[in-house]
Write a protein that holds these residues in place. Structure first.
Motif, PDB file in Angstrom:
ATOM      1  N   GLY B  75       0.778  -1.236   0.000  1.00  0.00           N
ATOM      2  CA  GLY B  75       0.000   0.000   0.000  1.00  0.00           C
ATOM      3  C   GLY B  75       0.806   1.281   0.000  1.00  0.00           C
ATOM      4  N   HIS B  76       2.113   1.183   0.220  1.00  0.00           N
ATOM      5  CA  HIS B  76       2.885   2.423   0.227  1.00  0.00           C
ATOM      6  C   HIS B  76       4.328   2.166  -0.187  1.00  0.00           C
ATOM      7  CE1 HIS B  76       3.115   0.707   4.340  1.00  0.00           C
ATOM      8  NE2 HIS B  76       4.386   1.035   4.224  1.00  0.00           N
ATOM      9  N   VAL B  77       5.009   3.248  -0.516  1.00  0.00           N
ATOM     10  CA  VAL B  77       6.426   3.214  -0.861  1.00  0.00           C
ATOM     11  C   VAL B  77       7.190   3.746   0.344  1.00  0.00           C
ATOM     12  CG1 VAL B  77       8.157   4.043  -2.478  1.00  0.00           C
ATOM     13  CG2 VAL B  77       5.823   3.683  -3.255  1.00  0.00           C
ATOM     14  N   VAL B  78       8.279   3.099   0.691  1.00  0.00           N
ATOM     15  CA  VAL B  78       9.090   3.540   1.817  1.00  0.00           C
ATOM     16  C   VAL B  78      10.403   4.092   1.289  1.00  0.00           C
ATOM     17  CG1 VAL B  78      10.184   2.871   3.964  1.00  0.00           C
ATOM     18  CG2 VAL B  78       8.079   1.750   3.245  1.00  0.00           C
ATOM     19  N   VAL B  79      10.698   5.317   1.617  1.00  0.00           N
ATOM     20  CA  VAL B  79      11.973   5.928   1.224  1.00  0.00           C
ATOM     21  C   VAL B  79      12.756   6.185   2.494  1.00  0.00           C
ATOM     22  CG1 VAL B  79      13.075   7.822   0.022  1.00  0.00           C
ATOM     23  CG2 VAL B  79      10.837   7.052  -0.706  1.00  0.00           C
ATOM     24  N   ARG B  80      13.910   5.553   2.598  1.00  0.00           N
ATOM     25  CA  ARG B  80      14.709   5.748   3.814  1.00  0.00           C
ATOM     26  C   ARG B  80      15.988   6.497   3.462  1.00  0.00           C
ATOM     27  NH1 ARG B  80      14.957   1.054   7.860  1.00  0.00           N
ATOM     28  NH2 ARG B  80      12.992   2.050   8.364  1.00  0.00           N
ATOM     29  N   CYS B  81      16.192   7.594   4.157  1.00  0.00           N
ATOM     30  CA  CYS B  81      17.388   8.420   3.951  1.00  0.00           C
ATOM     31  C   CYS B  81      18.582   7.733   4.589  1.00  0.00           C
ATOM     32  CB  CYS B  81      17.154   9.783   4.600  1.00  0.00           C
ATOM     33  SG  CYS B  81      18.578  10.865   4.587  1.00  0.00           S
ATOM     34  N   SER B  82      19.783   8.107   4.167  1.00  0.00           N
ATOM     35  CA  SER B  82      20.973   7.517   4.771  1.00  0.00           C
ATOM     36  C   SER B  82      21.145   7.969   6.218  1.00  0.00           C
ATOM     37  CB  SER B  82      22.206   7.878   3.953  1.00  0.00           C
ATOM     38  OG  SER B  82      22.306   9.263   3.842  1.00  0.00           O
ATOM     39  N   CYS B  83      20.420   9.023   6.625  1.00  0.00           N
ATOM     40  CA  CYS B  83      20.480   9.420   8.038  1.00  0.00           C
ATOM     41  C   CYS B  83      19.571   8.556   8.891  1.00  0.00           C
ATOM     42  CB  CYS B  83      20.099  10.893   8.192  1.00  0.00           C
ATOM     43  SG  CYS B  83      18.335  11.215   8.126  1.00  0.00           S
ATOM     44  N   GLY B  84      18.731   7.731   8.266  1.00  0.00           N
ATOM     45  CA  GLY B  84      17.896   6.818   9.031  1.00  0.00           C
ATOM     46  C   GLY B  84      16.432   7.201   9.073  1.00  0.00           C
ATOM     47  N   ALA B  85      16.114   8.397   8.639  1.00  0.00           N
ATOM     48  CA  ALA B  85      14.715   8.822   8.682  1.00  0.00           C
ATOM     49  C   ALA B  85      13.937   8.124   7.575  1.00  0.00           C
ATOM     50  CB  ALA B  85      14.621  10.330   8.502  1.00  0.00           C
ATOM     51  N   THR B  86      12.701   7.815   7.868  1.00  0.00           N
ATOM     52  CA  THR B  86      11.864   7.100   6.907  1.00  0.00           C
ATOM     53  C   THR B  86      10.721   7.985   6.466  1.00  0.00           C
ATOM     54  OG1 THR B  86      12.348   5.127   8.159  1.00  0.00           O
ATOM     55  CG2 THR B  86      10.630   4.958   6.527  1.00  0.00           C
ATOM     56  N   LYS B  87      10.401   7.872   5.199  1.00  0.00           N
ATOM     57  CA  LYS B  87       9.279   8.630   4.660  1.00  0.00           C
ATOM     58  C   LYS B  87       8.444   7.664   3.838  1.00  0.00           C
ATOM     59  CE  LYS B  87       8.782  13.085   2.907  1.00  0.00           C
ATOM     60  NZ  LYS B  87       9.514  14.270   2.647  1.00  0.00           N
ATOM     61  N   ARG B  88       7.137   7.819   3.915  1.00  0.00           N
ATOM     62  CA  ARG B  88       6.272   6.901   3.162  1.00  0.00           C
ATOM     63  C   ARG B  88       5.283   7.695   2.343  1.00  0.00           C
ATOM     64  NH1 ARG B  88       6.495   5.072   8.279  1.00  0.00           N
ATOM     65  NH2 ARG B  88       7.590   3.111   8.607  1.00  0.00           N
ATOM     66  N   TYR B  89       5.003   7.184   1.184  1.00  0.00           N
ATOM     67  CA  TYR B  89       3.909   7.777   0.419  1.00  0.00           C
ATOM     68  C   TYR B  89       3.118   6.663  -0.257  1.00  0.00           C
ATOM     69  CZ  TYR B  89       7.030   7.622  -3.706  1.00  0.00           C
ATOM     70  OH  TYR B  89       7.860   7.239  -4.705  1.00  0.00           O
ATOM     71  N   PRO B  90       1.821   6.888  -0.414  1.00  0.00           N
ATOM     72  CA  PRO B  90       0.966   5.800  -0.898  1.00  0.00           C
ATOM     73  C   PRO B  90       1.067   5.611  -2.412  1.00  0.00           C
ATOM     74  CG  PRO B  90      -0.349   7.731  -0.495  1.00  0.00           C
ATOM     75  CD  PRO B  90       1.037   8.083  -0.081  1.00  0.00           C
ATOM     76  N   TYR B  91       0.653   4.451  -2.844  1.00  0.00           N
ATOM     77  CA  TYR B  91       0.458   4.255  -4.286  1.00  0.00           C
ATOM     78  C   TYR B  91      -0.760   5.066  -4.689  1.00  0.00           C
ATOM     79  CZ  TYR B  91       3.208   0.007  -3.553  1.00  0.00           C
ATOM     80  OH  TYR B  91       4.169  -0.894  -3.226  1.00  0.00           O
ATOM     81  N   ASP B  92      -0.747   5.582  -5.875  1.00  0.00           N
ATOM     82  CA  ASP B  92      -1.994   6.229  -6.309  1.00  0.00           C
ATOM     83  C   ASP B  92      -2.172   6.102  -7.806  1.00  0.00           C
ATOM     84  OD1 ASP B  92      -0.549   9.516  -5.636  1.00  0.00           O
ATOM     85  OD2 ASP B  92       0.053   7.945  -7.032  1.00  0.00           O
TER      86      ASP B  92
END
Lengths: 162, 92
Positions: B75-92
């Protein structure tokens, strides 16, 4: 609102090529290169791998704007076609001592040594000018750029929502 | 018609991307922060590219394969930065 000589002072300066035509510190005159950063009072220019910080107060900068009709290096260059043929006021297609001279006439307080320095500046910039061939050169009194970088875009005035 | 602020943000996006490509992450951070500041001052929002591919924690422009990793989840895409923070955005 494309990047034109009229909108230059409100537009993004980072990434443009610039040359210091006049500065209070004579050692700064003649620095030319790509702008990599901007602060409220200064501009950081990258010249041959090193960065130099030039103050805006009482300086004169010469910017090289990319010509937009030739495709341009930026994506959004759709200019107003009807206004395209008009001669752009206040800009010249060549980097010359005549534009620097005009800028000096605006500042009569500057003494003769700084005029000499400015001549050196135009000579120095002629050496390194090949990096922005065919661009439009704009001479700007850098005191007009004294503003926080993010707030330069706005028109100054009271908001009607206040 | 694009406003001056939007065009400025667009240009800063390109500059931030180039800075990340050449490995100048602090420059990239500077450009992303400036673009965000311009957008909030002028109330014009950010382009989707800048919303999704910048780190919320360290503000760097994210380049998958270079300083970010992208995983597809349910249901979503996970983008993880090299600093460790995670960001998610949905499929659409």
């Amino acid at each position: 609102m494309a990047l034109t000589p009229e909108t230059l002072t409100r537009h993004e300066l980072i990434g443009l090529h610039m040359c210091v035509a006049d500065a209070p510190n004579p050692d700064l005159v003649g620095i030319s290169g790509r702008i990599v950063s901007e602060t409220m009072q200064t501009v950081v220019v990258e010249t041959q791998g090193e960065t130099k910080q030039v103050q805006k107060q009482d300086s004169t900068f010469e910017f090289c704007l990319p010509v937009e009709s030739s495709g341009g290096q930026y994506r959004h260059t759709n200019t107003d076609e009807a206004a395209g043929d008009r001669k752009v006021p206040g800009s010249s297609s060549k980097l010359g001592s005549e534009t620097a001279g005009e800028a000096e006439q605006k500042h009569p307080r500057q003494s003769a040594p700084s005029a000499d320095a400015s001549q050196n500046a135009s000579a120095a910039s002629l050496v390194g000018r090949d990096e922005c061939e065919g661009g439009v050169y704009v001479t700007v009194d850098a005191t007009t750029l004294l503003s926080r970088p993010a707030e330069r875009t706005e028109f100054i005035g009271d908001s009607k929502w206040r | 018609m694009m406003t001056l602020a939007e065009e400025r943000i667009d240009r800063l996006t390109a500059l931030a991307r180039e800075a990340t490509i050449t490995g100048e992450y602090d420059r990239s951070r500077e450009y992303v922060r400036l673009a965000r500041r311009v957008s909030e001052r002028n109330r014009c929002g950010l382009p989707r590219e800048l919303k999704r591919f910048t780190c919320d924690d360290c503000d760097v422009y994210l380049r998958p394969g270079r300083n970010a990793r992208v995983r597809l989840a349910d249901g979503h895409v996970v983008v993880r930065c090299s600093c460790g923070a995670t960001k998610r955005y949905p499929y659409d």
